[in-house]
Scaffold this motif. Structure first.
Motif, PDB file in Angstrom:
ATOM      1  N   ALA A 262       0.814  -1.222   0.000  1.00  0.00           N
ATOM      2  CA  ALA A 262       0.000   0.000   0.000  1.00  0.00           C
ATOM      3  C   ALA A 262       0.844   1.267   0.000  1.00  0.00           C
ATOM      4  CB  ALA A 262      -0.918   0.011   1.214  1.00  0.00           C
ATOM      5  N   PRO A 264       2.991   4.011  -1.403  1.00  0.00           N
ATOM      6  CA  PRO A 264       3.335   4.453  -2.748  1.00  0.00           C
ATOM      7  C   PRO A 264       4.833   4.715  -2.885  1.00  0.00           C
ATOM      8  CG  PRO A 264       2.191   6.192  -1.553  1.00  0.00           C
ATOM      9  CD  PRO A 264       2.270   5.037  -0.630  1.00  0.00           C
ATOM     10  N   ILE A 265       5.386   4.387  -4.034  1.00  0.00           N
ATOM     11  CA  ILE A 265       6.804   4.651  -4.300  1.00  0.00           C
ATOM     12  C   ILE A 265       6.884   5.828  -5.253  1.00  0.00           C
ATOM     13  CG2 ILE A 265       8.890   3.720  -5.372  1.00  0.00           C
ATOM     14  CD1 ILE A 265       8.102   1.007  -4.359  1.00  0.00           C
ATOM     15  N   HIS A 266       7.789   6.773  -4.967  1.00  0.00           N
ATOM     16  CA  HIS A 266       7.788   7.977  -5.802  1.00  0.00           C
ATOM     17  C   HIS A 266       8.548   7.759  -7.104  1.00  0.00           C
ATOM     18  CE1 HIS A 266      11.024   8.332  -2.839  1.00  0.00           C
ATOM     19  NE2 HIS A 266      11.722   8.894  -3.788  1.00  0.00           N
ATOM     20  N   ILE A 278      -5.145  -4.542  -2.067  1.00  0.00           N
ATOM     21  CA  ILE A 278      -6.001  -3.570  -1.390  1.00  0.00           C
ATOM     22  C   ILE A 278      -6.802  -4.315  -0.326  1.00  0.00           C
ATOM     23  CG2 ILE A 278      -7.865  -1.907  -1.669  1.00  0.00           C
ATOM     24  CD1 ILE A 278      -5.918  -0.766  -3.408  1.00  0.00           C
TER      25      ILE A 278
ATOM     26  N   ASP B 184      -4.657   6.165   7.195  1.00  0.00           N
ATOM     27  CA  ASP B 184      -3.571   5.192   7.202  1.00  0.00           C
ATOM     28  C   ASP B 184      -3.236   4.714   5.800  1.00  0.00           C
ATOM     29  OD1 ASP B 184      -2.752   4.782   9.868  1.00  0.00           O
ATOM     30  OD2 ASP B 184      -4.739   3.977  10.273  1.00  0.00           O
ATOM     31  N   VAL B 185      -2.039   4.133   5.636  1.00  0.00           N
ATOM     32  CA  VAL B 185      -1.626   3.740   4.283  1.00  0.00           C
ATOM     33  C   VAL B 185      -2.564   2.746   3.616  1.00  0.00           C
ATOM     34  CG1 VAL B 185       0.802   4.260   4.032  1.00  0.00           C
ATOM     35  CG2 VAL B 185       0.137   2.259   5.333  1.00  0.00           C
ATOM     36  N   THR B 186      -3.083   1.767   4.365  1.00  0.00           N
ATOM     37  CA  THR B 186      -3.945   0.788   3.696  1.00  0.00           C
ATOM     38  C   THR B 186      -5.250   1.446   3.256  1.00  0.00           C
ATOM     39  OG1 THR B 186      -4.901   0.040   5.785  1.00  0.00           O
ATOM     40  CG2 THR B 186      -3.020  -1.168   4.988  1.00  0.00           C
ATOM     41  N   ILE B 187      -5.741   2.421   4.042  1.00  0.00           N
ATOM     42  CA  ILE B 187      -6.957   3.138   3.664  1.00  0.00           C
ATOM     43  C   ILE B 187      -6.635   4.124   2.540  1.00  0.00           C
ATOM     44  CG2 ILE B 187      -8.893   4.480   4.568  1.00  0.00           C
ATOM     45  CD1 ILE B 187      -8.552   1.812   5.967  1.00  0.00           C
ATOM     46  N   GLN B 188      -5.451   4.728   2.602  1.00  0.00           N
ATOM     47  CA  GLN B 188      -5.026   5.632   1.535  1.00  0.00           C
ATOM     48  C   GLN B 188      -5.034   4.906   0.191  1.00  0.00           C
ATOM     49  OE1 GLN B 188      -1.586   8.430   1.807  1.00  0.00           O
ATOM     50  NE2 GLN B 188      -0.555   6.932   0.571  1.00  0.00           N
ATOM     51  N   ALA B 189      -4.524   3.673   0.195  1.00  0.00           N
ATOM     52  CA  ALA B 189      -4.505   2.893  -1.050  1.00  0.00           C
ATOM     53  C   ALA B 189      -5.927   2.680  -1.566  1.00  0.00           C
ATOM     54  CB  ALA B 189      -3.808   1.556  -0.820  1.00  0.00           C
ATOM     55  N   GLN B 190      -6.873   2.421  -0.644  1.00  0.00           N
ATOM     56  CA  GLN B 190      -8.271   2.249  -1.056  1.00  0.00           C
ATOM     57  C   GLN B 190      -8.808   3.513  -1.720  1.00  0.00           C
ATOM     58  OE1 GLN B 190     -10.519   1.331   2.475  1.00  0.00           O
ATOM     59  NE2 GLN B 190      -9.677  -0.719   2.716  1.00  0.00           N
ATOM     60  N   GLY B 214       4.923  10.273  -3.340  1.00  0.00           N
ATOM     61  CA  GLY B 214       4.617   8.888  -3.689  1.00  0.00           C
ATOM     62  C   GLY B 214       3.197   8.744  -4.201  1.00  0.00           C
TER      63      GLY B 214
END
Lengths: 327, 325
Positions: A262, A264-266, A278, B184-190, B214
């Motif tokens: 999850a 992100p890589i820039h 996800i 949070d990152v997992t929610i951000q990804a969603q 990113g």
């Protein structure tokens, strides 16, 4: 950054439950928020152990409970041979000299009515380490160590930017020459271009003063940068603890895998090729954790066993600790 | 579709005027996704609020420039026209979902409000539309949740509700102001996944404001970097990451550790702190922190100049390729 294999801090089955009460006069306990729920690990001398997890997973509570800022519900914390859980009064104060903390938000962790000198010299005075001229010199030395001008001693916190305030908080933590520092999200309240400054400072200080860090954060790329080993926490429990390179190249636990994918890589070329895992839904409430494995509500691989038995946090290979039935 | 020309916004304070946005120009085509990156105080949110006509006056004031949306200047619109456009054709999602929702109104109420105001549907149709929207943003059992209040939703769910509300009138432009910073990152990804999918399905343009280089890499077509109220670099996505050309962008990219890097390197930080926006000198605002500064930088503020057909920077210096990575 090199760790000898000497154990500095050992946490055994640590629990911190916050009671939920109901009733007005006679408060009855009707449940508990299991913020830290049976955690065991070791911190080696001279290393940086990264502790990652989402908000609400209990990572800050764990850091605070280790230093006895919260009284643990049960469990043991051994630091330099003493069990911190049993210590009281003078003996506890003596140990606290050796273990310090840096907090997340430099805007609320510094008293706005005290000058920089008062903030940094307070620990020196409480522990009767330095007075008068000696104290002034020590404060100036500390300010130099953290890259602030020593003429700032009579200024108040509001005169500084976020990055500078965090430097003051670091100077305060260093005042007593501690062995061990819990860094509770020290960079997450800061701007991107300032974060690298603070991380570099922490690394330089670690080399200079042979410090051991427990580095709590939710930014996985920064944790990867600073840590030698990383522990991943989910809903009050550790799910994985391994060597930094092992964790980032070959994560074992399905939660770790999802968490890493999850981030992100820039680099758009890398992003195009990546496949994200996800996770569905949200973290369950720590007041009502699910039966069986804590992660079973969101785990893409969950089997029947995962809904019945709780997986043990066990050593699956010499360097890898993991709590999953399927590993 | 959207063209911003030389936008200037100031805030008056007792200590002097804060130059929050200082001559910002860019354009956006239909269906395009633009990422605006900058630190706090760089003027990215204020420029978006200016575009939406949401700057409180006083203390704020738009002192110059034009914002053309589909040919009409937003800054000259009457309050009535502005209201008709806001929420209907341009919608906005804010940073903190829990503070931008009204805690004493139900979710159903809040979403159907803009449907009722802008589309002229009756109450039952508005409720149906609300359920449809909640399904679209992935809220399970949408019918049963219409009467829930915001506190019964988690942060990620609230952000989905905010997005549903923004999409309620099929806007042509969605402005997302740090929509994932509080998550949070997992929610951000969603959420990133959701907005990208909806953009493709509905064909709307998106402006994505963030400080995270990113997030931008995974979901936009072109990138603008802001510093001290100005645009310092503007380039298509891949061009930007392959060939960052303003010393500030280069510094930002180098100060971030990468999740997939092989070796442990010391982070290269940008020394110093962002400037005070009250009395900005006439020179380039990045000069005090810039390693590549020359004499000229201290005398003149560089305008945006083209370094190739689509890539612009506001810097006098051409930095050699080997210093960029």
């Amino acid at each position: 950054m090199k760790a000898d294999n000497e154990v500095l801090l050992q946490v055994v089955n640590l629990e911190k439950h916050f009671p939920i009460t109901s009733g007005f006069v006679f408060e009855n306990q009707v449940g508990a928020v299991k913020a830290v729920d049976g955690i065991s690990f070791e911190v080696l001398k001279g290393e940086t152990l990264g502790l990652v997890g989402e908000s609400g997973c209990g990572k800050s509570t764990l850091g605070r409970t280790i230093l006895r800022l919260h009284r643990p519900t049960s469990g043991e914390v051994f630091f330099e041979g003493k069990n911190l859980v049993e210590l009281k009064g003078k003996a506890l104060r003596k140990v606290r000299r050796r273990a310090q903390m840096i907090f997340q938000d430099p805007y609320s962790s510094l008293n706005p009515r005290t000058t920089v000198y008062e903030i940094i010299s307070e620990p020196l005075q409480i522990h009767n380490i330095a007075t008068g001229k000696e104290c002034v010199e020590r404060v100036q030395e500390l300010l130099n160590n953290v890259g602030l001008n020593h003429r700032f001693v009579n200024r108040y916190p509001h005169e500084f930017s976020g990055g500078q305030r965090q430097r003051i908080a670091i100077a305060r933590a260093l005042a007593l020459n501690p062995e061990f520092i819990v860094c509770d999200e020290p960079i997450s309240a800061l701007d991107v271009s300032i974060q690298a400054q603070i991380v570099n400072l922490l690394e330089e200080l670690q080399d200079e003063f042979k410090l051991t860090f427990l580095f709590i954060a939710h930014d996985l790329s920064m944790v990867r940068h600073i840590s030698s080993r990383v522990a991943v926490m989910y809903l009050g429990k550790l799910v994985e603890l391994t060597d930094r390179d092992q964790l980032y190249t070959d994560p074992q636990h399905p939660y770790t895998k999802a968490l890493l994918s999850a981030v992100p890589i820039h680099d758009p070329l890398v992003e195009e090729k990546r496949r994200r895992i996800i996770l569905e839904g949200d973290v369950p409430s720590p007041a009502h954790p699910p039966k069986g494995c804590n992660f079973n509500t969101r785990c893409p691989l969950a089997e029947r066993k995962c809904f019945e038995d709780e997986p043990l946090f066990r050593q699956v290979s010499p360097d890898i600790w993991c709590a999953c039935h399927l590993v | 579709m959207l063209e911003v020309k030389e936008l200037k916004t100031i805030f008056s304070t007792r200590d002097g005027d804060i130059n929050a946005v200082n001559g910002v120009s860019f354009f956006l085509q239909p269906g395009e996704a633009l990422g605006i990156v900058g630190e706090s105080g760089s003027g990215k949110s204020v420029s978006m609020l200016s575009i939406m006509g949401l700057i409180p006056d006083p203390p704020g004031k738009i002192v110059g420039g034009e914002v053309l949306f589909q040919g009409r200047d937003i800054l000259k619109m009457s309050p009535h026209d502005l209201r008709e456009m806001r929420g209907n054709r341009i919608a906005m999602v804010f940073q903190e979902p829990l503070t931008s929702l009204n805690p004493v109104l139900t979710i159903g109420n809040q979403i159907s409000e803009s449907v009722l105001i802008h589309t002229g549907r009756d109450k039952r149709q508005a409720i149906n539309r609300t359920v449809e929207l909640l399904n679209m943003v992935g809220i399970p059992e949408a019918e049963n949740r219409l009467n829930d209040y915001p506190h019964q939703f988690s942060g990620g769910m609230c952000q989905r509700v905010m997005i549903a509300m923004a999409l309620s009138c099929d806007p042509q432009l969605l402005i997302a102001d740090e929509p994932t910073t509080a998550l949070d990152v997992t929610i951000q990804a969603q959420i990133v996944d959701l907005v990208t999918r909806l953009r493709k399905e509905l064909g709307m343009a998106v402006i994505w404001i963030t400080h995270d280089l990113g997030v931008v890499a995974s979901c936009v077509d072109k990138v603008i970097v802001m510093y001290a109220g100005q645009i310092v670099e503007s380039a298509p996505l891949k061009e930007f990451y392959a060939n960052p050309s303003h010393p500030y962008s280069i510094g930002l990219l180098r100060s971030l550790p990468r999740l997939d890097s092989k070796i442990h390197q010391k982070l290269i930080s940008i020394e110093g702190a962002p400037p005070n926006l009250i009395d900005l000198p006439d020179c380039c605002p990045f000069v005090p922190r810039c390693k590549n500064a020359v004499e000229k930088c201290k005398d003149n503020n560089p305008p945006l100049r083209k370094i190739n057909s689509s890539h612009k920077i506001s810097c006098w210096v051409d930095i050699p390729q080997n210093e960029k990575t």
